[in-house]
Design an enzyme around this catalytic site. Structure first.
Site, PDB file in Angstrom:
ATOM      1  CB  ALA A   1      -0.989   0.377   1.367  1.00 39.05           C
ATOM      2  CG  ASN A   2       0.060   4.900  -1.507  1.00 39.49           C
ATOM      3  OD1 ASN A   2      -0.853   5.803  -1.451  1.00 39.49           O
ATOM      4  ND2 ASN A   2      -0.090   3.909  -2.949  1.00 39.49           N
ATOM      5  NE  ARG A   3       4.756   7.250   4.422  1.00 36.18           N
ATOM      6  CZ  ARG A   3       5.065   6.311   5.935  1.00 36.18           C
ATOM      7  NH1 ARG A   3       4.073   6.305   6.527  1.00 36.18           N
ATOM      8  NH2 ARG A   3       6.265   5.933   6.179  1.00 36.18           N
ATOM      9  CB  SER A   4      -2.802   7.585  -0.878  1.00 39.97           C
ATOM     10  OG  SER A   4      -3.902   8.613  -1.000  1.00 39.97           O
TER      11      SER A   4
ATOM     12  CB  ALA B   1      -1.889   7.416  -4.001  1.00 35.67           C
TER      13      ALA B   1
END
Ligand code: CTP
Ligand code: CA
Length: 227
Positions: free
Chosen positions: A33-36, A99
């Site tokens: 995943a990512n920090r969005s 994102a």
């Protein structure tokens, strides 16, 4: 309740918005995943709805509520987001604030991957995800207005201009994501609007204010487009 009697310049307009991160599975319990946070994309969906648009928000997994007045579809992966977005075409405009994970693990194990003594960590084979914005930007059912984002830690405008051309967008909302405690997850944003006409630098403001201004810009642009 008070009736909202402000003008509805986007009444009758269908607008697709993507928001949030995507989750790309590795096995039943793990994902990439990512920090969005989804805050900016969700705020844009809400702002477009306030102007009367029929907003279809395609959201990855986020910790915030579905925006008021918006039809929200929930997805996990980039491929699911792409499928939902394409099913929603045709539309008058599309805003790609998600994102999207650039890569996913080529395979997702059916069973939890176990540690095996002496074998070391699993080697994940990564493959590229489809580019949803680029697909819509070059689609035969392309909306009249296509807005992308660019998250960059360096060469902000140059990279945003390259994305504008490559992805077939009308605008790129360019975002500097380099600073510590910055835009990812925060409530404030400083963006530049990059288009063929040039670069418009907006002052730092809340993500809600960015959304309100962007919705007004979209309404202005769609005014000249016949339904
Ligand atoms: N985007 C998308 N699908 C992807 C990757 C990106 O729709 N698989 C969209 C994003 O929603 C955003 C724009 O493309 O509107 C730019 O995303 P960004 O991550 O900044 O650009 P990339 O093309 O993925 O390039 P890089 O991450 O290497 O900078
Ligand atoms: Ca990317």
């Amino acid at each position: 309740a008070l009736l909202d009697s402000r003008p509805k310049p986007l009444a009758g307009r269908k607008i697709i918005v993507t928001s949030g991160p995507t989750h790309e599975p590795i096995d039943p319990v793990r994902y990439i995943a990512n920090r969005s946070s989804g805050k900016q994309g969700h705020a844009i969906a809400a702002a477009l709805a306030r102007l009367g648009a029929d907003v279809r928000l395609v959201s990855g997994p986020v910790g915030i509520a579905d925006p008021a007045g918006v039809t929200t579809l929930h997805v996990e992966t980039a491929n699911e987001m792409k499928d939902e977005v394409e099913k929603l075409l045709p539309a008058d405009a599309a805003v790609f604030a998600a994102a999207v994970a650039d890569w996913r693990s080529e395979t997702s194990a059916d069973e939890k991957i176990k540690k095996v003594a002496g074998e070391g960590p699993p080697a994940l084979q990564m493959i590229e995800n489809p580019d949803i914005l680029s697909g819509v930007g070059h689609h035969r059912k392309r909306p009249s207005l296509v807005v992308g984002f660019a998250a960059e830690t360096r060469d902000l405008v140059r990279n945003a201009e390259a994305k504008l051309a490559k992805k077939g967008a009308d605008f790129i909302v360019a975002n500097d994501v380099s600073h510590e405690g910055g835009v990812m997850g925060g409530d404030r944003n400083r963006v530049r609007i990059v288009s063929k006409a040039g670069v418009d630098e907006w002052p730092e403001m809340s993500k809600d204010e960015v959304a309100t201004r962007l919705a007004a810009l979209i309404a202005e642009r769609l005014k000249t487009v016949v339904v």
